[in-house]
Design a protein around this motif. Structure first.
Motif, PDB file in Angstrom:
ATOM      1  N   HIS A   2      45.877  67.439 -40.277  1.00 33.36           N
ATOM      2  CA  HIS A   2      45.918  67.140 -38.840  1.00 33.36           C
ATOM      3  C   HIS A   2      45.568  65.681 -38.579  1.00 33.36           C
ATOM      4  N   ASP A   3      44.533  65.190 -39.231  1.00 31.56           N
ATOM      5  CA  ASP A   3      44.084  63.819 -38.989  1.00 31.56           C
ATOM      6  C   ASP A   3      45.081  62.794 -39.519  1.00 31.56           C
ATOM      7  N   LEU A   4      45.754  63.108 -40.621  1.00 33.95           N
ATOM      8  CA  LEU A   4      46.760  62.187 -41.148  1.00 33.95           C
ATOM      9  C   LEU A   4      47.958  62.089 -40.208  1.00 33.95           C
ATOM     10  N   VAL A   5      48.410  63.224 -39.677  1.00 33.16           N
ATOM     11  CA  VAL A   5      49.524  63.205 -38.727  1.00 33.16           C
ATOM     12  C   VAL A   5      49.112  62.462 -37.461  1.00 33.16           C
ATOM     13  N   ALA A   6      47.877  62.681 -36.999  1.00 29.45           N
ATOM     14  CA  ALA A   6      47.393  61.968 -35.817  1.00 29.45           C
ATOM     15  C   ALA A   6      47.325  60.465 -36.080  1.00 29.45           C
ATOM     16  N   ALA A   7      46.928  60.094 -37.290  1.00 26.59           N
ATOM     17  CA  ALA A   7      46.861  58.674 -37.640  1.00 26.59           C
ATOM     18  C   ALA A   7      48.246  58.043 -37.602  1.00 26.59           C
ATOM     19  N   ILE A   8      49.246  58.771 -38.098  1.00 24.71           N
ATOM     20  CA  ILE A   8      50.614  58.261 -38.078  1.00 24.71           C
ATOM     21  C   ILE A   8      51.129  58.148 -36.650  1.00 24.71           C
ATOM     22  N   GLU A   9      50.841  59.147 -35.824  1.00 24.64           N
ATOM     23  CA  GLU A   9      51.241  59.073 -34.422  1.00 24.64           C
ATOM     24  C   GLU A   9      50.638  57.847 -33.748  1.00 24.64           C
ATOM     25  N   ASP A  10      49.371  57.581 -34.043  1.00 26.07           N
ATOM     26  CA  ASP A  10      48.717  56.383 -33.483  1.00 26.07           C
ATOM     27  C   ASP A  10      49.449  55.116 -33.901  1.00 26.07           C
ATOM     28  N   LEU A  11      49.792  55.019 -35.179  1.00 27.13           N
ATOM     29  CA  LEU A  11      50.467  53.823 -35.688  1.00 27.13           C
ATOM     30  C   LEU A  11      51.841  53.664 -35.057  1.00 27.13           C
ATOM     31  N   LEU A  12      52.569  54.758 -34.902  1.00 27.28           N
ATOM     32  CA  LEU A  12      53.906  54.692 -34.323  1.00 27.28           C
ATOM     33  C   LEU A  12      53.868  54.306 -32.843  1.00 27.28           C
ATOM     34  N   GLN A  13      52.756  54.597 -32.200  1.00 27.39           N
ATOM     35  CA  GLN A  13      52.598  54.229 -30.791  1.00 27.39           C
ATOM     36  C   GLN A  13      51.975  52.854 -30.614  1.00 27.39           C
ATOM     37  N   GLY A  14      51.773  52.149 -31.750  1.00 31.23           N
ATOM     38  CA  GLY A  14      51.311  50.766 -31.663  1.00 31.23           C
ATOM     39  C   GLY A  14      49.817  50.580 -31.625  1.00 31.23           C
ATOM     40  N   SER A  15      49.045  51.598 -32.031  1.00 35.54           N
ATOM     41  CA  SER A  15      47.588  51.450 -32.013  1.00 35.54           C
ATOM     42  C   SER A  15      47.161  50.366 -33.003  1.00 35.54           C
ATOM     43  N   ALA A  16      46.270  49.505 -32.563  1.00 42.16           N
ATOM     44  CA  ALA A  16      45.806  48.398 -33.415  1.00 42.16           C
ATOM     45  C   ALA A  16      44.715  48.847 -34.376  1.00 42.16           C
ATOM     46  N   ALA A  17      43.971  49.877 -34.003  1.00 39.56           N
ATOM     47  CA  ALA A  17      42.850  50.347 -34.835  1.00 39.56           C
ATOM     48  C   ALA A  17      43.289  51.564 -35.642  1.00 39.56           C
ATOM     49  N   PRO A  18      43.391  51.472 -36.974  1.00 35.62           N
ATOM     50  CA  PRO A  18      43.815  52.625 -37.772  1.00 35.62           C
ATOM     51  C   PRO A  18      42.775  53.738 -37.745  1.00 35.62           C
ATOM     52  N   ARG A  19      43.251  54.964 -37.675  1.00 39.68           N
ATOM     53  CA  ARG A  19      42.356  56.123 -37.671  1.00 39.68           C
ATOM     54  C   ARG A  19      41.845  56.369 -39.085  1.00 39.68           C
ATOM     55  N   GLN A  20      40.536  56.549 -39.235  1.00 36.27           N
ATOM     56  CA  GLN A  20      39.914  56.796 -40.531  1.00 36.27           C
ATOM     57  C   GLN A  20      38.887  57.908 -40.369  1.00 36.27           C
TER      58      GLN A  20
ATOM     59  N   PHE B 190      45.967  60.182 -47.957  1.00 39.61           N
ATOM     60  CA  PHE B 190      44.968  61.220 -48.225  1.00 39.61           C
ATOM     61  C   PHE B 190      44.064  60.607 -49.288  1.00 39.61           C
ATOM     62  N   GLY B 191      42.945  60.105 -48.861  1.00 42.34           N
ATOM     63  CA  GLY B 191      42.046  59.358 -49.722  1.00 42.34           C
ATOM     64  C   GLY B 191      41.720  58.033 -49.062  1.00 42.34           C
ATOM     65  N   ARG B 192      40.447  57.696 -49.031  1.00 46.63           N
ATOM     66  CA  ARG B 192      40.020  56.459 -48.382  1.00 46.63           C
ATOM     67  C   ARG B 192      40.447  55.233 -49.171  1.00 46.63           C
ATOM     68  N   SER B 193      40.245  54.069 -48.584  1.00 47.33           N
ATOM     69  CA  SER B 193      40.500  52.826 -49.305  1.00 47.33           C
ATOM     70  C   SER B 193      39.319  52.539 -50.224  1.00 47.33           C
ATOM     71  N   TRP B 194      39.575  52.498 -51.525  1.00 48.34           N
ATOM     72  CA  TRP B 194      38.527  52.171 -52.480  1.00 48.34           C
ATOM     73  C   TRP B 194      38.405  50.659 -52.659  1.00 48.34           C
ATOM     74  N   ASP B 195      39.251  49.896 -51.921  1.00 47.09           N
ATOM     75  CA  ASP B 195      39.182  48.441 -51.945  1.00 47.09           C
ATOM     76  C   ASP B 195      38.467  47.884 -50.707  1.00 47.09           C
ATOM     77  N   GLY B 196      37.962  48.762 -49.841  1.00 48.99           N
ATOM     78  CA  GLY B 196      37.323  48.305 -48.610  1.00 48.99           C
ATOM     79  C   GLY B 196      38.319  47.764 -47.605  1.00 48.99           C
ATOM     80  N   ASP B 197      39.531  48.305 -47.591  1.00 52.90           N
ATOM     81  CA  ASP B 197      40.600  47.852 -46.696  1.00 52.90           C
ATOM     82  C   ASP B 197      40.402  48.472 -45.312  1.00 52.90           C
ATOM     83  N   ASP B 198      39.938  47.692 -44.370  1.00 51.82           N
ATOM     84  CA  ASP B 198      39.668  48.205 -43.026  1.00 51.82           C
ATOM     85  C   ASP B 198      40.938  48.452 -42.220  1.00 51.82           C
ATOM     86  N   ASP B 199      42.079  47.955 -42.682  1.00 53.72           N
ATOM     87  CA  ASP B 199      43.331  48.109 -41.943  1.00 53.72           C
ATOM     88  C   ASP B 199      44.134  49.324 -42.388  1.00 53.72           C
TER      89      ASP B 199
END
Length: 371
Positions: free
Chosen positions: A320-338, A168-177
């Motif tokens: 909702h978006d954080l849970v969806a992002a985690i679901e994406d990661l658990l299913q092997g999505s290469a592009a992180p949801r932001q 919860f909070g964007r990357s302030w380091d410019g971390d695209d991953d």
């Protein structure tokens, strides 16, 4: 190529209606397809022809079938548990905001068959230790981090542990991953500043947080941008801790100027309420004499006299978006949801010119301005 399934031209209802607990096989017989087709329609829809999937979903709805999530978790080696840290008990508005977020997160997780597992920690090092303990004693699938900041050691630790997480909070380091969801404070303060300027104010001050706060800098930049666009002085600001008394003191300083502020946009409701106290001590009324806006639309914002104009964070959508992002990661999505979400400006009397209320009753249903 998408499968058609047996009986691909049939319709739901061709098989017998099952009695009692409905299984996946019951749905398959009822729809006239294979059990694998039903599984694919629910879990891998791209492998099923559209008309077949439509028929299967109609059968699922008609029979009231509910997947066995426990069995699915065993097959997928997943616990459906998401870890999240809670802070020690505090009686302040930041704690209330976190509590609202946790409720929203729990509801969003439950909608996907997941549950939260909470741990308490006083600081970042303790939080990392708590996560390690959870991983060693509990089958946690992923974590949600709150309060993201530059150089976040928790991010490095969880990556080293190879466990999915979203912040919860964007990357302030410019971390695209990094997977994250955040609220656009810059947009919110721009909207608040534009709103009070529309009330005729030309001396608009900002009371915000110290420079080391990335979120505070982001919110202040929205005020500065609006001042620049409107041709207003952007030198009227104070950077203080998120504290009622410090907000009050900052307001007194900005009101003591030869050409004092006539409006205040604040980085939090806590600071805004401190500003309103300073106004009352000078015999000034928020809204009628000096405009005041806050941020977070905390529960007390509507209960003050006058009601406090504030920016509401869309915590339900963040969760909702954080849970969806985690679901994406658990299913092997290469592009992180932001996702970066816009707050809503909830307008009450504290920013509106004209008579203010003299009662302590809650304000009527507020209007919400779209910037």
């Amino acid at each position: 190529m998408p499968e058609g399934g047996s009986g691909a031209t049939g319709r739901p209802g061709r098989g017998p209606v099952p009695h009692g607990h409905v299984t996946l096989s019951d749905v398959a017989r009822f729809a006239g397809v294979s059990a694998q087709s039903v599984s694919n329609a629910l879990n891998n829809p791209g492998r099923v022809a559209p008309e077949t999937r439509e028929r299967i979903l109609a059968a699922v709805e008609q029979l009231g079938y509910r997947p066995n999530r426990s069995a699915r978790a065993l097959r997928n080696q997943r616990s459906r548990l998401i870890g999240v840290r809670v802070e020690p008990s505090r009686d302040d508005r930041a704690a209330l905001l976190l509590d609202q977020f946790l409720h929203a997160l729990a509801e969003s997780a439950a909608a996907t068959g997941c549950h939260l597992i909470l741990c308490q920690a006083d600081g970042e090092a303790e939080e990392i230790a708590a996560y390690r303990e959870l991983l060693s004693t509990t089958s946690v699938d992923a974590f949600v981090l709150t309060g993201a900041h530059a150089g976040d050691a928790r991010v490095a630790a969880l990556r080293e542990l190879r466990v999915p997480f979203a912040t919860f909070g964007r990357s302030w380091d410019g971390d695209d991953d990094l997977a994250w969801a955040d609220v656009d404070g810059r947009h919110g303060l721009h909207a608040a500043t534009t709103h009070v300027a529309a009330q005729g104010h030309r001396r608009i001050a900002h009371v915000g947080w110290p420079g080391e706060s990335e979120t505070g800098r982001d919110r202040r930049s929205g005020w500065q941008q609006a001042c620049t666009e409107l041709g207003l002085d952007d030198g009227l600001h104070a950077s203080v801790a998120d504290d009622f008394d410090q907000g009050r003191a900052a307001a007194h300083r900005l009101l003591d100027l030869v050409d004092p502020a006539t409006a205040f946009t604040c980085a939090s409701d806590t600071l805004a309420l401190g500003v309103m106290r300073a106004l009352a001590e000078r015999g000034l009324a928020a809204g009628r004499d000096v405009a005041v806006t806050g941020f977070d639309n905390s529960p007390g914002a509507a209960l003050t006299t006058p009601g406090l104009t504030s920016l509401r964070q869309p915590l339900e959508q963040v969760a909702h978006d954080l849970v969806a992002a985690i679901e994406d990661l658990l299913q092997g999505s290469a592009a992180p949801r932001q996702t970066l979400l816009q707050p809503e400006l909830v307008v009450r009397e504290s920013s509106l010119r004209g008579p203010t209320r003299s009662t302590t009753s809650p304000s009527p249903t507020p209007t919400e301005e779209t910037p």
